[in-house]
Design an enzyme around this catalytic site. Structure first.
Site, PDB file in Angstrom:
ATOM      1  N   GLN B 239       0.960  -1.248  -0.127  1.00  0.00           N
ATOM      2  CA  GLN B 239       0.079  -0.036  -0.145  1.00  0.00           C
ATOM      3  C   GLN B 239       0.881   1.239   0.069  1.00  0.00           C
ATOM      4  O   GLN B 239       0.504   2.489  -0.048  1.00  0.00           O
ATOM      5  CB  GLN B 239      -0.931   0.140   1.114  1.00  0.00           C
ATOM      6  N   ARG B 386      -9.561  -0.510   6.763  1.00  0.00           N
ATOM      7  CA  ARG B 386     -10.523   0.746   6.179  1.00  0.00           C
ATOM      8  C   ARG B 386     -10.934   1.903   7.118  1.00  0.00           C
ATOM      9  O   ARG B 386     -12.059   2.326   7.286  1.00  0.00           O
ATOM     10  CB  ARG B 386     -11.762   0.109   6.011  1.00  0.00           C
ATOM     11  N   CYS B 387      -9.849   2.470   7.937  1.00  0.00           N
ATOM     12  CA  CYS B 387     -10.046   3.801   8.627  1.00  0.00           C
ATOM     13  C   CYS B 387      -8.590   4.103   8.669  1.00  0.00           C
ATOM     14  O   CYS B 387      -7.692   3.730   8.359  1.00  0.00           O
ATOM     15  CB  CYS B 387     -10.802   3.477   9.848  1.00  0.00           C
ATOM     16  N   GLU B 762     -13.450   5.346   3.503  1.00  0.00           N
ATOM     17  CA  GLU B 762     -13.486   4.745   4.906  1.00  0.00           C
ATOM     18  C   GLU B 762     -14.479   4.907   5.719  1.00  0.00           C
ATOM     19  O   GLU B 762     -14.967   4.272   6.833  1.00  0.00           O
ATOM     20  CB  GLU B 762     -12.060   4.862   5.795  1.00  0.00           C
TER      21      GLU B 762
END
Lengths: 283, 808
Positions: B239, B386-387, B762
Site C-alpha cells: 500500500q 478501512r479507517c 473509509e
C-alpha cells in the site's frame, strides 16, 4: 493450503475403481465433488496417496422417481434442485439442497460425497435418516445395502469399508408434510442447528412423524422418540414440546465458534419447533 | 444553440469532476486481465514458504533442516541464524519497536515465522516445510492484556535490561515488562474534576474485538536481485511502495537507487498491506543468496493468523453531562492489545493513531484520553482496517457512549446528539483533544437523515413492537441504530505526521503529450479505489483535457514521484490535492503559451473549461489540445519547450468527513438472527469527484462494517490458538447477508483542500460499525440493556436476550 503429492486415477468403470481401492486400501480414496476432501488435503489433514476420480464412471448420475426414489452418488445438489419430478415427489430434497452452501458449491457437491464422508456438518445424512433411506455400497465382494440410520458411527467414521464405494441412495417416496429448517451464520456455513421433518397426517391427527437433526452430535441424529411423541397427537404445543424434549435427549452438541452447548441446544429446540410447525402446516 | 449549453457540452465531454464516469479499471478486472503479484512469473523463479510455530509462546531448542535440505528441489532453508550475520533476523516496525523476521530463540504467537524454505516449485516448498524439525519448549501463554500487565511471564526479554530494569520504549517509560507505552492526551485533572462534579455521569467499558482486514488477495511478493547490475526489483502487495523501498534500503544496506519497488494491481488492502512482513525480507534475502527471483504468496490462513490484525481495544469511558443532556466532559482509558510485537501502523507521534478524535461530532469542552499498549501472545499488527489510524475505535467509543448517556438521561439518543453537535458556525473547531476540525454542518445532515427514515414513525413502531413482544404476539424486537460520525483523514501535515521519519506528503507528476493527451503519476497506489478513474477526472477539470485521454499510473518507484501510499483515506485529501496543484502548474504555463499564440498579454487570457480565451472576446481562443501541441513545436520566447509539472503536497490540515447513518434491524430473540430491514447512509465527503465511485465505496465500507459488527473476529483460546483461521469461521458476508443500502449526501467542502474534497473510502466503515452495533443494543434498551460487546453474532445476541430474561 498446498496438498501433498498424490496419484490421480480416473477409471472408466466401477471395476477400475475397485481395483485401485483393493490395491491401495486406505491409501486410496474416491473423490466426487471434492468439497470435503480437497480442503482436507490442502490443509494436509488428509494424506491421500491415491485419489480416484469418479467422474468418468458410468451409471452414477441418474435420478429415478417412482414409488421408490433412487439417486446416484454423483448427482449434484444442483441436479436435485433442477429435477422437477424429484422436487414434486420429494420436495424436502429440494428445500434442503437449496440450503446447502451456495450455487457454485452445489454445481460440484454430490449426494454421494455428502452422505459418505461422514462429516457431521453435512446436511444430507440427517435428511437421509429422516427419509429412512438405504445406501448401496459396492465392494470387491459385490453389493450390499445399509440403512442410513445405521450408517454413521462417529465423525468421519461410517459403516463403509475402505474398499467400498457408495453408489446410490434409495428411499420410498415420502408422504405428508415436510420441512428442512436450518440456522446458519451465513451462506456457505454448516448448520448451527438443522432439522429434517416429515409428518403424515390422518384427519386431524399425526399418523407418523420422522425427525432427524444435523450438526448437533458427531453424527446425524435420527430421533425416533421425537417422531413418536407426535404420532397420535394433534401436534399441539404439548406434543411439540414432548418431541423437542425427546430430541434434546438424543443430541449431544459440542461448543465451537457457532456458540456454546447451551445455545446450540436452545437453537436446536427452536429450529425443531419451527420445522414441525411448517411440516404440519403442509401435511 | 446558446453559448451556455455549448459550454456545458464542452465540460461534459471532458468527463471531469462530478460525473459518474465508469471505472476504467473494470474492463481488465472483470475480464480476468488484472496483473496481480501472483501473476508475475520470472524466469528461473523459486518459491518460498514458511515453517510456522504451532505454539503461541515457546522457546526454540533446536531447528534441524537436514531432512528438508535433502528433499530434491529444495534450494535453501533460512533460519534466524542465517539472517543474523546480515543483521536481518530482526526488523524495525512502523511503531518504533522491532520484530523478529525469523524466530530468534523463541516464538511469541501462533503462526510466527520460524524458518523459510526456498524450493524450485511451490509444492516442493510446502513438502519441505513439513520436513523441518523444530524442537519447542512451551512457555506460559498470555492472551489477556490485563493479565499480561500482572503476569510474571516476560514476553520480550529483549526489552528488559540485564539488571531487570525496563528501558524506555519508543513512546516513553514502560510500567511493566509486558507494557509498551502510555499515551496521554488532554487534561486529566480537569476532566476528572468535571466528571466528579457532574450531575449525570454514564460509565461503560466496551471491547472492540480483534478482527482482521481480509482483502481478497493475500499478501505476497516477488524479489528479484540482479547480481550483475546490483539492482533489486521487489514486486509486492504494498500500500506504500516508496516507503517500502526506503525501509528495504535502510535494513538491507542496498542503496535506494538500486531498489525498484513495484506494486502491480492490488486486490484490496484495507490496511493489511501497509506494513513490512517477514515474507518480504526473507524473499529479498533468498533472492540475494540464490541470485534468482523468489516468490512468496501467503495463503488465507497465514493471512488471517499472522499478517496485521485490527482493533483489540478495551475502552473504558466516562461521559459527564448536565441534567438537560449538555455534555461537559469525556474521559477515556484504553488497554490496547498489540500482540507479540508493536507493529501498529500509525504516524510516529501517534502510538494510538488518531484515537484522540474520540470526542466525535460533539462540542465537548473538557476531555482526557490515555492509552496503554500491552504485549500478549497474539499476532502483531494493529492496523487501520478501512479507517484512518484507530478512528474506527474512536468513533465506536463515542457513539456507544452517547447511547449509554441517553439511557442514563432517559433521553432520545437522536435528540441528545443534536443538542451536543458542534455548530456550523464553530468551524474551524478546536477539539479538547487537540484537533482543528476543518468544516462541518452536522445539524443539516442529521435532520435530513432523520426525516428520510421518518425517525419518529420508527420510534412509534418500535414502541408498539415492545408492547407486542411483552404481550406474546411476536418474538422479534426492533432496533434503531443511530450514528453521527466525524472522521479525521488525509494524513497528513509533515509538521506532525511522519512514518519512520518520512513526512506524509504526497505527490503527482504530469506530462502532457504533444497531441493533447497526458500521463500522470502519483505516489499513491490504488487497491480497488479507482484512482485511474477519479484522478483523471480531477485533472480533466483542472487542465481541460478529456479524462479518457489521461493515463494514471501508480506503484512503480522508478517512475512515480515519492509518496507515502494509500491508506487512511489519504489519497484524495493528499495526492488528490497534489494532482490539482500539479494541474494548476500545467495550466499556468499553458496560459503563457496561449497568450503568446493569441498575441495578447498573459493576463488577458482566461481559462474556460477546455481552452484559454481572450477576455471579452471568447471567439478568440486556443484549446488545451492546441496549446499542448504548441508546447512541443514552437519556439516561444522565454518559455521552455514541453508541458510538464510536478507537485509535492504537504496538507495544511487533515480533512474531517462526516456522516449520519441510521439502521433499522429486526432481531429474532430466540435464535439471535438479525435482519437489517433498512440502512440509510448520508455521507458528507466535501466535493464529490465521482458519485458512482462514492456509492461503491459506501456499499463496500458498510458491508465490511456489517461484517465486523455482526461476527468478524480473530478469536484465540486460552492457549493462544487462533480459533478463526479460515473463512468458514472468519465472517465474510456474501451478497445474501448484505442488505439494500440507501445512500445520500450533503456537500460541505474542505476549506483548505484545493478542490474541497475530503475522502470517503473509509467513512462507511467507521460510521457503519457503531450504527449496526447501536441497532442491536437499542433493540434491547427497553429491557434494561446498557451495552453488549461486539461481535453481535447469533449466540452472543441469544446470550444477551437470555441474560435479560427474554427466554421465559
Amino acid at each position: 493450503m498446498i496438498p501433498g503429492a498424490f496419484e490421480y486415477h480416473r477409471p472408466k468403470d466401477m471395476e477400475g475403481v475397485l481395483a485401485v481401492l483393493q490395491e491401495h486400501g486406505d491409501d486410496a480414496r474416491v473423490i466426487a465433488g471434492g468439497h470435503s476432501l480437497i480442503p482436507m488435503m490442502k490443509l494436509r489433514m488428509a494424506d491421500i496417496p491415491h485419489l480416484i476420480d469418479l467422474q468418468d464412471v458410468q451409471g452414477l448420475n441418474s435420478i429415478t422417481v417412482g414409488d421408490t426414489i433412487t439417486i446416484g452418488a454423483m448427482v449434484t445438489q444442483h441436479h436435485i434442485i433442477e429435477n422437477h419430478a424429484l422436487a414434486s415427489a420429494a420436495p424436502i430434497m429440494r428445500e434442503a439442497s437449496l440450503q446447502i452452501a451456495d450455487p457454485q458449491v452445489r454445481y460440484m457437491g454430490t449426494v454421494g460425497g455428502n452422505v459418505a464422508n461422514g462429516d457431521p456438518g453435512n446436511d444430507m445424512p440427517g435428511l437421509m435418516q429422516c427419509l429412512d433411506a438405504t445406501f448401496t455400497l459396492v465392494g470387491p465382494d459385490g453389493e450390499r445395502e445399509v440403512a442410513a440410520r445405521d450408517f454413521y458411527e462417529a465423525a468421519y467414521m461410517t459403516d463403509r469399508e475402505d474398499e467400498e464405494v457408495l453408489t446410490q441412495v434409495r428411499f420410498d417416496k415420502p408422504q405428508g408434510g415436510f420441512a428442512y429448517e436450518k440456522q446458519k451464520r451465513k451462506i456457505g456455513d454448516y448448520a448451527t442447528a438443522a432439522a429434517a421433518v416429515q409428518i403424515v397426517k390422518d384427519g386431524d391427527t399425526c399418523a407418523s412423524a420422522s425427525i432427524a437433526m444435523t450438526n448437533l452430535s458427531d453424527t446425524p441424529i435420527y430421533s425416533e422418540d421425537a417422531g413418536a411423541a407426535l404420532a397420535g397427537t394433534t401436534v399441539d404445543d404439548t406434543a411439540i414440546e414432548a418431541a423437542v424434549a425427546a430430541m434434546l435427549g438424543d443430541i449431544d452438541p459440542t461448543e465451537d465458534n457457532r456458540g456454546p452447548i447451551e445455545f446450540k441446544r436452545h437453537a436446536a429446540a427452536v429450529i425443531l419447533r419451527r420445522a414441525i410447525a411448517r411440516a404440519w402446516s403442509r401435511a | 444553440m446558446n453559448k451556455e449549453i455549448t459550454r456545458q457540452e464542452r465540460a461534459d465531454a471532458l468527463g471531469g469532476m462530478g460525473c459518474k464516469r465508469k471505472r476504467v479499471e473494470d474492463a481488465r478486472f472483470t475480464q480476468g486481465k488484472g496483473n496481480y503479484v501472483d501473476d508475475i512469473k520470472l524466469p528461473g523463479m523459486l518459491f518460498g514458504d514458511f515453517v510456522r510455530s504451532p505454539y503461541a509462546h515457546a522457546r526454540i531448542k533446536s531447528i534441524n533442516t537436514d531432512r528438508a535440505m535433502a528433499l530434491d528441489g529444495v534450494v535453501a532453508v533460512l533460519t534466524a541464524d542465517d539472517l543474523r550475520p546480515l543483521g536481518l533476523h530482526w526488523m524495525p516496525t512502523l511503531a518504533g519497536d522491532k520484530q523478529m523476521v525469523l524466530a530468534d530463540g523463541k516464538v511469541l504467537f501462533q503462526g510466527q515465522e520460524v524458518a523459510y524454505v526456498v524450493a524450485k516449485d511451490r509444492y516442493i516448498a510446502a513438502d519441505a516445510v513439513e520436513l523441518v524439525d523444530v524442537e519447542y519448549e512451551e512457555l506460559p501463554v498470555v492472551v489477556d492484556p490485563f493479565e499480561a500487565l500482572k503476569s510474571d511471564t516476560v514476553l520480550r526479554e529483549d526489552l528488559v535490561a540485564e539488571d531487570g530494569s525496563l528501558p524506555d520504549g519508543a513512546h516513553g517509560p514502560r510500567k511493566h515488562h509486558n507494557h509498551i507505552f502510555t499515551w496521554e492526551v488532554g487534561e486529566k485533572d480537569a476532566t476528572e474534576q468535571v466528571v466528579s462534579d457532574a450531575a449525570v455521569v454514564a460509565e461503560e467499558t466496551m471491547y472492540y474485538h480483534r478482527t482482521h482486514p481480509c482483502p481478497l488477495e493475500t499478501c505476497g511478493c516477488v524479489a528479484s536481485m540482479d547480481k550483475v547490475n546490483g539492482k533489486l526489483t521487489l514486486y509486492g502487495t504494498f500500500q506504500a511502495p516508496h516507503a517500502i523501498r526506503t525501509v528495504v534500503s535502510l535494513i538491507s544496506g542496498i542503496e535506494e537507487h538500486n531498489i525498484r519497488v513495484v506494486s502491480p494491481d492490488i486486490g484490496g488492502g484495507f490496511g493489511n498491506k501497509v506494513g513490512a512482513y517477514p515474507g518480504y525480507v526473507c524473499s529479498v534475502v533468498a533472492s540475494i543468496v540464490t541470485g534468482v527471483p523468489v516468490k512468496w504468496i501467503e495463503d488465507r490462513m497465514e493471512n488471517l493468523m499472522t499478517t496485521a490484525f485490527a482493533r483489540d481495544y478495551w475502552m473504558k469511558g466516562k461521559i459527564a453531562a448536565t441534567p438537560e443532556g449538555k455534555i461537559t466532559g469525556l474521559w477515556c482509558h484504553v488497554t490496547a492489545d498489540h500482540g507479540g510485537f508493536d507493529a501498529c501502523a500509525d504516524p510516529t507521534k501517534f502510538p494510538a493513531g488518531f484515537m484522540n478524535i474520540c470526542t466525535g461530532s460533539y462540542d465537548i469542552p473538557t476531555a482526557y484520553l490515555a492509552v496503554d499498549g500491552v504485549y500478549t501472545n497474539k499476532a502483531p499488527g494493529g492496523v487501520s482496517y478501512r479507517c484512518s489510524f484507530r478512528v474506527t475505535e474512536a468513533v465506536y467509543f463515542i457513539e456507544r457512549m452517547i447511547e449509554v448517556l441517553a439511557i442514563e438521561l432517559n433521553m432520545d439518543a437522536a435528540e441528545l446528539r443534536r443538542i451536543n453537535f458542534i455548530k456550523k458556525d464553530q468551524f474551524p473547531y478546536q477539539s479538547a483533544l487537540g484537533w482543528e476540525y476543518d468544516s462541518g454542518d452536522y445539524h443539516t445532515a442529521w435532520d435530513k437523515a432523520l426525516k428520510a427514515v421518518d425517525y419518529e414513525g420508527l420510534r412509534a413502531e418500535q414502541a408498539q413492537r415492545v408492547e407486542d413482544f411483552k404481550a406474546g404476539k411476536t418474538r422479534k424486537l426492533m432496533g434503531i441504530g443511530l450514528t453521527h460520525f466525524t472522521e479525521i483523514v488525509g494524513a497528513g501535515p509533515v509538521k506532525n505526521c511522519d512514518i519512520l521519519g518520512l513526512g506524509m506528503f504526497d505527490s503527482c507528476e504530469i506530462r502532457i503529450h504533444p497531441t493533447g493527451s497526458a500521463i500522470a503519476r502519483l505516489g499513491t497506489i490504488s487497491q480497488g479505489q479507482g484512482h485511474a478513474t477519479t484522478f483523471a477526472q480531477i485533472l480533466a477539470t483542472e487542465i481541460g483535457l478529456p479524462a479518457d485521454n489521461i493515463t494514471i499510473e501508480e506503484g512503480d518507484t522508478d517512475t512515480a514521484p515519492y509518496g507515502l501510499g494509500t491508506y487512511g483515506s489519504r489519497s484524495t485529501p493528499v495526492a488528490g490535492a497534489a494532482t490539482a496543484m500539479a494541474g494548476r502548474k500545467i495550466r499556468a504555463k499553458a496560459q503563457m503559451i496561449a497568450a503568446y499564440l493569441l498575441e495578447v498579454h498573459d493576463d488577458d487570457v482566461e481559462f474556460d473549461v477546455d481552452r484559454f480565451v481572450v477576455k471579452g472576446a471568447p471567439e478568440k481562443f486556443k484549446t488545451m489540445k492546441e496549446i499542448a501541441f504548441a508546447a512541443y513545436n514552437q519556439a516561444i520566447p522565454g518559455i521552455e519547450p514541453g508541458l510538464e509539472a510536478v507537485s509535492y503536497y504537504d496538507p495544511p490540515n487533515m480533512t474531517y468527513p462526516f456522516g449520519a447513518y441510521i439502521c433499522v434491524m429486526d432481531i429474532d430473540v430466540d435464535t439471535g438472527v438479525t435482519d437489517i430491514r433498512r440502512f440509510y447512509a448520508l455521507d458528507d465527503c466535501g466535493t464529490r469527484i465521482n458519485p458512482m465511485i462514492i456509492e461503491g465505496q459506501v456499499h463496500g465500507g458498510l458491508t465490511e462494517a456489517l461484517a465486523v459488527a455482526l461476527g468478524q473476529e480473530i478469536a484465540y483460546d486460552d492457549m493462544g490458538n487462533v480459533k478463526t483461521g479460515t473463512l468458514m469461521d472468519f465472517f465474510l458476508p456474501t451478497a445474501w447477508e448484505v442488505p439494500n443500502y440507501e445512500t445520500d449526501h450533503t456537500v460541505t467542502p474542505s476549506p483548505h483542500h484545493p478542490i474541497g474534497a475530503k475522502g470517503v473510502g473509509e467513512s462507511p466503515h467507521v460510521g457503519g460499525v457503531p450504527c449496526f452495533s447501536n441497532a442491536v443494543n437499542d433493540a434491547f434498551r427497553a429491557f434494561g440493556l446498557r451495552h453488549t460487546h461486539m461481535p453481535h453474532d447469533h449466540w452472543r445476541i441469544w446470550k444477551t436476550a437470555n441474560e435479560l430474561g427474554l427466554h421465559g
